[in-house]
Design a protein around this motif. Sequence first.
Motif, PDB file in Angstrom:
ATOM      1  N   SER A 143       0.823  -1.208   0.000  1.00 22.15           N
ATOM      2  CA  SER A 143       0.000   0.000   0.000  1.00 22.15           C
ATOM      3  C   SER A 143       0.860   1.261   0.000  1.00 22.15           C
ATOM      4  CB  SER A 143      -0.937   0.006   1.212  1.00 22.15           C
ATOM      5  OG  SER A 143      -0.206  -0.114   2.420  1.00 22.15           O
ATOM      6  N   LEU A 144       1.973   1.238   0.723  1.00 22.94           N
ATOM      7  CA  LEU A 144       2.876   2.389   0.750  1.00 22.94           C
ATOM      8  C   LEU A 144       3.462   2.639  -0.636  1.00 22.94           C
ATOM      9  CD1 LEU A 144       4.429   4.595   2.262  1.00 22.94           C
ATOM     10  CD2 LEU A 144       6.163   2.873   2.821  1.00 22.94           C
ATOM     11  N   GLY A 145       3.918   1.583  -1.292  1.00 18.66           N
ATOM     12  CA  GLY A 145       4.450   1.719  -2.640  1.00 18.66           C
ATOM     13  C   GLY A 145       3.403   2.236  -3.609  1.00 18.66           C
ATOM     14  N   SER A 146       2.180   1.726  -3.485  1.00 26.01           N
ATOM     15  CA  SER A 146       1.095   2.155  -4.369  1.00 26.01           C
ATOM     16  C   SER A 146       0.802   3.643  -4.194  1.00 26.01           C
ATOM     17  CB  SER A 146      -0.169   1.345  -4.064  1.00 26.01           C
ATOM     18  OG  SER A 146       0.052  -0.032  -4.286  1.00 26.01           O
ATOM     19  N   LEU A 147       0.766   4.085  -2.949  1.00 29.85           N
ATOM     20  CA  LEU A 147       0.498   5.491  -2.671  1.00 29.85           C
ATOM     21  C   LEU A 147       1.637   6.390  -3.156  1.00 29.85           C
ATOM     22  CD1 LEU A 147      -1.024   5.044   0.878  1.00 29.85           C
ATOM     23  CD2 LEU A 147      -2.203   6.088  -1.065  1.00 29.85           C
ATOM     24  N   LEU A 148       2.859   5.948  -2.975  1.00 34.01           N
ATOM     25  CA  LEU A 148       4.002   6.728  -3.465  1.00 34.01           C
ATOM     26  C   LEU A 148       3.952   6.872  -4.979  1.00 34.01           C
ATOM     27  CD1 LEU A 148       6.948   5.402  -1.256  1.00 34.01           C
ATOM     28  CD2 LEU A 148       6.004   7.722  -1.288  1.00 34.01           C
ATOM     29  N   PHE A 149       3.602   5.792  -5.666  1.00 34.74           N
ATOM     30  CA  PHE A 149       3.487   5.858  -7.127  1.00 34.74           C
ATOM     31  C   PHE A 149       2.432   6.884  -7.530  1.00 34.74           C
ATOM     32  CE2 PHE A 149       1.577   4.677 -11.164  1.00 34.74           C
ATOM     33  CZ  PHE A 149       2.696   4.513 -11.976  1.00 34.74           C
ATOM     34  N   ALA A 150       1.268   6.823  -6.889  1.00 38.96           N
ATOM     35  CA  ALA A 150       0.170   7.720  -7.237  1.00 38.96           C
ATOM     36  C   ALA A 150       0.501   9.180  -6.925  1.00 38.96           C
ATOM     37  CB  ALA A 150      -1.088   7.298  -6.488  1.00 38.96           C
ATOM     38  N   ILE A 151       1.184   9.424  -5.802  1.00 42.60           N
ATOM     39  CA  ILE A 151       1.499  10.796  -5.407  1.00 42.60           C
ATOM     40  C   ILE A 151       2.634  11.381  -6.241  1.00 42.60           C
ATOM     41  CG2 ILE A 151       2.419  12.202  -3.511  1.00 42.60           C
ATOM     42  CD1 ILE A 151       0.901  10.237  -1.605  1.00 42.60           C
ATOM     43  N   LEU A 152       3.633  10.580  -6.545  1.00 44.16           N
ATOM     44  CA  LEU A 152       4.778  11.065  -7.309  1.00 44.16           C
ATOM     45  C   LEU A 152       4.448  11.323  -8.772  1.00 44.16           C
ATOM     46  CD1 LEU A 152       7.710   8.873  -5.941  1.00 44.16           C
ATOM     47  CD2 LEU A 152       7.423  11.345  -5.681  1.00 44.16           C
ATOM     48  N   THR A 153       3.497  10.578  -9.318  1.00 42.25           N
ATOM     49  CA  THR A 153       3.204  10.674 -10.748  1.00 42.25           C
ATOM     50  C   THR A 153       2.842  12.087 -11.192  1.00 42.25           C
ATOM     51  OG1 THR A 153       2.577   8.347 -10.940  1.00 42.25           O
ATOM     52  CG2 THR A 153       1.719   9.841 -12.599  1.00 42.25           C
ATOM     53  N   PRO A 154       1.866  12.776 -10.579  1.00 43.68           N
ATOM     54  CA  PRO A 154       1.565  14.134 -11.047  1.00 43.68           C
ATOM     55  C   PRO A 154       2.724  15.106 -10.837  1.00 43.68           C
ATOM     56  CG  PRO A 154       0.322  13.619  -9.045  1.00 43.68           C
ATOM     57  CD  PRO A 154       0.926  12.340  -9.519  1.00 43.68           C
ATOM     58  N   ILE A 155       3.489  14.898  -9.775  1.00 49.03           N
ATOM     59  CA  ILE A 155       4.644  15.768  -9.534  1.00 49.03           C
ATOM     60  C   ILE A 155       5.665  15.614 -10.654  1.00 49.03           C
ATOM     61  CG2 ILE A 155       6.586  16.235  -7.982  1.00 49.03           C
ATOM     62  CD1 ILE A 155       4.775  15.260  -5.673  1.00 49.03           C
ATOM     63  N   LEU A 156       5.955  14.366 -11.013  1.00 47.71           N
ATOM     64  CA  LEU A 156       6.948  14.100 -12.060  1.00 47.71           C
ATOM     65  C   LEU A 156       6.446  14.502 -13.437  1.00 47.71           C
ATOM     66  CD1 LEU A 156       8.211  10.655 -10.727  1.00 47.71           C
ATOM     67  CD2 LEU A 156       9.491  12.806 -10.777  1.00 47.71           C
ATOM     68  N   ILE A 157       5.151  14.334 -13.668  1.00 43.89           N
ATOM     69  CA  ILE A 157       4.585  14.780 -14.948  1.00 43.89           C
ATOM     70  C   ILE A 157       4.725  16.297 -15.066  1.00 43.89           C
ATOM     71  CG2 ILE A 157       2.400  15.133 -16.180  1.00 43.89           C
ATOM     72  CD1 ILE A 157       1.643  12.279 -15.444  1.00 43.89           C
ATOM     73  N   ALA A 158       4.474  17.014 -13.989  1.00 44.29           N
ATOM     74  CA  ALA A 158       4.602  18.472 -13.996  1.00 44.29           C
ATOM     75  C   ALA A 158       6.036  18.904 -14.271  1.00 44.29           C
ATOM     76  CB  ALA A 158       4.131  19.049 -12.664  1.00 44.29           C
ATOM     77  N   ILE A 159       6.993  18.133 -13.775  1.00 45.40           N
ATOM     78  CA  ILE A 159       8.409  18.504 -13.920  1.00 45.40           C
ATOM     79  C   ILE A 159       9.001  18.031 -15.243  1.00 45.40           C
ATOM     80  CG2 ILE A 159      10.728  18.146 -12.967  1.00 45.40           C
ATOM     81  CD1 ILE A 159       9.386  17.862 -10.203  1.00 45.40           C
ATOM     82  N   ILE A 160       8.689  16.798 -15.637  1.00 51.16           N
ATOM     83  CA  ILE A 160       9.388  16.149 -16.749  1.00 51.16           C
ATOM     84  C   ILE A 160       8.590  16.152 -18.045  1.00 51.16           C
ATOM     85  CG2 ILE A 160      10.406  13.973 -17.554  1.00 51.16           C
ATOM     86  CD1 ILE A 160      10.907  13.270 -14.621  1.00 51.16           C
TER      87      ILE A 160
END
Length: 202
Positions: A143-160
């Motif tokens: 669950s921790l990994g799943s949440l990290l994936f979901a939270i990081l995705t919009p941040i990384l899309i905004a940056i990269i």
Amino acid sequence: MLSAVISIVVSYLLGSVSFSIVIAKWLKGIDIRQHGSGNAGATNTIRVLGKGPGILVFFLDIAKGIAAVILGYWLGSEQFGEWTAALSGLAAIIGHNWPVWFRFKGGKGISTTVGVIASLAFLPALIAGVVAIAAIALTRYVSLGSLLFAILTPILIAIIHYSLPLFVISLVLCLFAIVRHRTNIVKLVKGTENKLGAKKGT
């Protein structure tokens, strides 16, 4: 416009095919939602049926997301192709979470989200995926990994890999993940969350 609507509807119906439920019924004659954590997803399939069926469900759920995005690009117009692809991917995840074929009780949508995001924005998905896998390997909390994936995705899309359709959809998917994992979040905070390999979990 009609082709976009068709893509979104078909993607939802495709997402509604819950491979965890189907495979559990085929192999053991059980409804997996009545065993383990009660979740119709890859992690609970591993707990209830073993690694082989669980890994198969994981990749099939990813494939649903990829197929939905491909369909969206194919049926979307030149002007709105990215929006159609993104919305079709979202529809597949909604189908996975609330499947019409199985009384609207499905999984948490992370595997299908991986397929969708990887198809729309590969590098952000890859980086978020590596972080998520590392977190799971270190803590054994899926669950921790799943949440990290979901939270990081919009941040990384905004940056990269910024584009409005992808950023908006990734934010919606992040919200979905948090809502679907709300009980897991409480357990993580309390230190009572079940680890991968335990007989029961969420």
